[in-house]
Design a protein around this motif. Structure first.
Motif, PDB file in Angstrom:
ATOM      1  N   PHE A 221       0.879  -1.137  -0.118  1.00 18.93           N
ATOM      2  CA  PHE A 221      -0.161   0.038  -0.213  1.00 18.93           C
ATOM      3  C   PHE A 221       0.796   1.225  -0.051  1.00 18.93           C
ATOM      4  CE2 PHE A 221      -1.858   3.350   2.573  1.00 18.93           C
ATOM      5  CZ  PHE A 221      -3.195   3.571   1.882  1.00 18.93           C
ATOM      6  N   TRP A 222       2.031   1.241   0.678  1.00 15.49           N
ATOM      7  CA  TRP A 222       2.786   2.561   1.124  1.00 15.49           C
ATOM      8  C   TRP A 222       3.708   2.645  -0.270  1.00 15.49           C
ATOM      9  CZ3 TRP A 222       1.527   6.665   3.348  1.00 15.49           C
ATOM     10  CH2 TRP A 222       0.827   6.556   4.374  1.00 15.49           C
ATOM     11  N   VAL A 223       4.106   1.599  -0.640  1.00 14.56           N
ATOM     12  CA  VAL A 223       4.967   1.606  -1.983  1.00 14.56           C
ATOM     13  C   VAL A 223       4.364   2.219  -3.221  1.00 14.56           C
ATOM     14  CG1 VAL A 223       5.780   0.284  -3.929  1.00 14.56           C
ATOM     15  CG2 VAL A 223       6.526  -0.354  -1.560  1.00 14.56           C
ATOM     16  N   GLY A 224       2.794   1.708  -3.069  1.00 13.68           N
ATOM     17  CA  GLY A 224       2.022   2.088  -4.205  1.00 13.68           C
ATOM     18  C   GLY A 224       1.433   3.842  -4.074  1.00 13.68           C
ATOM     19  N   ASN A 225       1.577   4.281  -2.633  1.00 14.35           N
ATOM     20  CA  ASN A 225       1.292   5.582  -2.342  1.00 14.35           C
ATOM     21  C   ASN A 225       2.526   6.388  -2.612  1.00 14.35           C
ATOM     22  OD1 ASN A 225      -1.240   5.227  -1.536  1.00 14.35           O
ATOM     23  ND2 ASN A 225      -0.731   5.516   0.412  1.00 14.35           N
ATOM     24  N   GLY A 226       3.888   5.772  -2.275  1.00 10.23           N
ATOM     25  CA  GLY A 226       4.889   6.475  -2.556  1.00 10.23           C
ATOM     26  C   GLY A 226       5.100   6.755  -4.067  1.00 10.23           C
ATOM     27  N   ILE A 227       5.085   5.676  -5.171  1.00 16.99           N
ATOM     28  CA  ILE A 227       5.298   5.853  -6.425  1.00 16.99           C
ATOM     29  C   ILE A 227       4.149   6.998  -6.861  1.00 16.99           C
ATOM     30  CG2 ILE A 227       4.572   4.679  -8.595  1.00 16.99           C
ATOM     31  CD1 ILE A 227       5.546   2.002  -6.992  1.00 16.99           C
ATOM     32  N   MET A 228       2.785   6.993  -6.421  1.00 18.93           N
ATOM     33  CA  MET A 228       2.209   8.073  -6.857  1.00 18.93           C
ATOM     34  C   MET A 228       2.471   9.442  -6.672  1.00 18.93           C
ATOM     35  SD  MET A 228       0.007   6.659  -8.616  1.00 18.93           S
ATOM     36  CE  MET A 228      -1.111   7.937  -9.116  1.00 18.93           C
ATOM     37  N   MET A 229       3.277   9.459  -5.643  1.00 19.82           N
ATOM     38  CA  MET A 229       3.872  10.858  -5.376  1.00 19.82           C
ATOM     39  C   MET A 229       5.153  11.332  -6.509  1.00 19.82           C
ATOM     40  SD  MET A 229       4.452  10.974  -1.104  1.00 19.82           S
ATOM     41  CE  MET A 229       2.971  10.496  -0.291  1.00 19.82           C
ATOM     42  N   PHE A 230       5.405  10.549  -7.159  1.00 18.83           N
ATOM     43  CA  PHE A 230       6.305  10.767  -8.366  1.00 18.83           C
ATOM     44  C   PHE A 230       5.617  11.720  -9.302  1.00 18.83           C
ATOM     45  CE2 PHE A 230       9.018   7.084  -6.652  1.00 18.83           C
ATOM     46  CZ  PHE A 230      10.179   7.991  -6.471  1.00 18.83           C
ATOM     47  N   PRO A 231       6.376  12.788  -9.897  1.00 19.73           N
ATOM     48  CA  PRO A 231       5.562  13.452 -10.924  1.00 19.73           C
ATOM     49  C   PRO A 231       5.280  12.748 -12.039  1.00 19.73           C
ATOM     50  CG  PRO A 231       7.535  14.620 -10.180  1.00 19.73           C
ATOM     51  CD  PRO A 231       7.666  13.397  -9.507  1.00 19.73           C
TER      52      PRO A 231
END
Length: 230
Positions: free
Chosen positions: A142-152
């Motif tokens: 879940f947090w890996v996915g959220n972190g990836i979505m923070m990349f422009p």
């Protein structure tokens, strides 16, 4: 077949290394033969018979070391700290800075709360766990996915939603599904024999956080977002 020890032992027939006579046992510098005291000290510390097939040193006079079986430590504390840290950071932003971007937690969300927890969850499977690895791997992903979505570059995929309302509604559905998934874990934690009060309580708070965030995205009610960070 008799095996001769490569290192003479006290009391053996080899009197060149060890002599029981009082003169030989005196601490006179003339009798400070390093071989005598080296082997004597080795035998005093071993407390058991010498096995040349197992403990034979590479160099005469070198003290052998016993090899220990390599074991893996418990990865649970690492996963718990990762889970708690990134969730607390998200709650802090929701409570005190609801209108500010939480992009600053990207490194922690991606590497600590995400990747570290994800790997620790798989290691916990080898450690003998079943239920806790499921939780760690799930929320690590879940947090890996959220972190990836923070990349422009990844955030550009959100342009698939034509309006802000569509994006907010999609975010609400996303958080609702994760909140229901957490609620299932709450039920399992209450039923399993190895469950405990603190793990169940933590899952309850995670459920409330995700559920209130989902409501916020549907209603745009800021107090709901602040309450999710409590």
């Amino acid at each position: 077949m008799e095996i001769n020890s490569p290192i003479p032992r006290p009391g053996s027939e080899n009197t060149d290394y060890y002599d029981k006579s009082p003169a030989r046992l005196s601490p006179s510098p003339a009798h400070m033969d390093p071989h005598i005291y080296m082997h004597n000290d080795f035998d005093m510390r071993s407390h058991q018979s010498f096995d040349p097939a197992v403990f034979a040193p590479a160099i005469v006079g070198e003290r052998p070391t016993r090899s220990r079986a390599r074991t893996m430590g418990n990865p649970g504390p690492l996963a718990l700290w990762a889970f708690a840290t990134v969730t607390s950071m998200l709650g802090t932003f929701n409570l005190f800075l609801p209108h500010q971007s939480n992009h600053i937690i990207l490194p922690t969300a991606l590497m600590f709360g995400g990747l570290a927890q994800f790997i620790a969850g798989f290691l916990d499977l080898f450690y003998g766990g079943t239920y806790t690895p499921t939780i760690f791997v799930s929320y690590g992903a879940f947090w890996v996915g959220n972190g990836i979505m923070m990349f422009p570059s990844a955030a550009d995929t959100l342009h698939a939603y034509t309006t802000e309302f569509d994006l907010a509604r999609a975010n609400g559905v996303y958080h609702f599904w994760w909140s229901f998934y957490t609620l299932l874990h709450v039920g399992v934690s209450l039923r399993i024999k190895a469950g405990n009060f603190m793990s169940t309580l933590s899952l309850v708070f995670v459920f409330l956080t995700l559920f209130l965030e989902g409501l916020y995205y549907f209603t745009d009610n800021v107090p709901l977002l602040r309450t999710s960070g409590v």
